[in-house]
Design an enzyme around this catalytic site. Sequence first.
Site, short mmCIF file in Angstrom:
data_model
loop_
_atom_site.label_atom_id
_atom_site.label_comp_id
_atom_site.label_asym_id
_atom_site.label_seq_id
_atom_site.Cartn_x
_atom_site.Cartn_y
_atom_site.Cartn_z
N LYS A 124 0.86 -1.19 0.00
CA LYS A 124 0.00 0.00 0.00
C LYS A 124 0.89 1.24 0.00
O LYS A 124 2.06 1.18 0.37
CB LYS A 124 -0.90 0.02 1.24
CG LYS A 124 -2.18 0.80 1.05
CD LYS A 124 -3.19 0.06 0.21
CE LYS A 124 -4.49 0.84 0.08
NZ LYS A 124 -5.52 0.11 -0.69
N ASP A 164 -6.91 4.55 -4.86
CA ASP A 164 -7.60 4.41 -3.58
C ASP A 164 -8.28 5.76 -3.35
O ASP A 164 -8.49 6.51 -4.31
CB ASP A 164 -6.61 4.05 -2.46
CG ASP A 164 -7.31 3.54 -1.19
OD1 ASP A 164 -7.65 4.38 -0.35
OD2 ASP A 164 -7.52 2.33 -1.05
N ASN A 238 -16.34 5.97 -5.81
CA ASN A 238 -16.58 4.84 -6.71
C ASN A 238 -17.29 3.68 -6.02
O ASN A 238 -18.22 3.09 -6.57
CB ASN A 238 -15.25 4.33 -7.28
CG ASN A 238 -14.93 4.96 -8.62
OD1 ASN A 238 -15.63 5.84 -9.09
ND2 ASN A 238 -13.86 4.51 -9.23
N SER A 381 -8.23 -5.38 -10.66
CA SER A 381 -6.87 -4.89 -10.91
C SER A 381 -5.98 -6.03 -11.37
O SER A 381 -5.15 -5.88 -12.27
CB SER A 381 -6.28 -4.25 -9.64
OG SER A 381 -6.81 -2.96 -9.43
#
Length: 449
Positions: A124, A164, A238, A381
């Site tokens: 991340k 993100d 989203n 993804s």
Amino acid sequence: MYVNNVIEKIKAKHPGQKEFQQAVEEVLTSLAPAIQKDKKYQENAILERLVVPDRQIHFRVTWVDDSGCVQVNQGYRIEFNSAIGPYKGGLRFHPSVNESIIKFLGFEQIFKNSLTTLAMGGGKGGSDFDPKGKSDGEVMRFCQAFMNELYRHIGAHTDVPAGDIGVGGREIGYMFGQYRKLTNRFDGVLTGKGLSWGGSLVRPEATGYGCVYFAEEMLKERGESLSGKVCTISGSGNVAIYTAEKLYHLGAKPVSVSDSKGMIYDEAGIDVALLKELKEIKRVSLEEYAKAKPSAKYTKASDYKPGTNGVWSIPCFAAFPSATENELGLDDAKTLLQNGCKCVAEGANMPSTLQAMDLFLKAKICYGPAKAANAGGVAVSGLEMAQNASMRSWDFEMVDKTLHNIMESIFANASETAKEFGDPTNLVLGANIAGFRKVANAMIDQGVL
């Protein structure tokens, strides 16, 4: 004892990293039955190795705003574990970003990615940069400056970031352009790209659609469905938008969304087209929604009952927390249950506090923890990575069908594992152990690294 010792060591070593501590405690506590069942995990010090990232990259991001002033932000990329594939996980641009939050997100990503059935490790990253209120030029210059450091550490077979909070198609485009310029390579190094240059259909919809698919599977096992049911959603990005869209596809009625300033309750049902226009195009407050829809009631966040999120006071059959971590506390959980909520599926990362999660588990409602319920985003993804590797694009139906199959597989894996350990309704236990065993076994196979 072994599990508790590892948790206590993390708390002592990182006393200020509350989010990371929370993630470690939530995961490791539920792994105790698996650790007791198979001693090889303790013998190989798997937990001690899992809670320490492979590497942590901190860097300064310096850029120039529209006024010609130099601005400085902090950048992060934490590569947690690559035992089953290249590091995979989003980049978050938000003022709240710090090392603790990035570590908690990266740690969760290990198990989430493992559950998808795809070959992806966990990582991340992000920055405390706030894209809100910034011009396109300012966002571009920041993204280019961010990539000037990040490009050294990523690659199509090494580390593949995605978006993100605060990082959408615009930001991914700017970062990919800078990566391509710096490296002179056109790699599938970022996901969430534009469709004309390597992106995948269904990627914007993936987390929201996947979360609803997971909720559908939980309910199906109990002979229930979402059809005709009232649902509440938090957030308006989203995840929230496409959760609402998929709920309509299945005959449900979403009645709420929220942002940092307040919430909308629309008894007639959320107008998804209007929500997309306000949040994806105009990027304005939800106050504008209420002005356009007489059926909608807008409540400011400052008017919420202290210590609660107003969204969860609305009676519903199913709740979809889709905004941010720890947005649903113990009092919110009590209110949801008192109002008859039968299903909670987490679209955000760790949106329920540990106390709220425990209450849902004790109530034995359908509770889909984030690492399982919101895995649709990273799953698609992964499908984008596969398309990039083959230099082909799949149609919407193929990607959506594959996503649906993956979410069904995640539920089945978590459910069967929960049953194996004698707690069939506890998908937190099932998801954590199922994700853990795949990664832990790979770590043992590959030796002490």
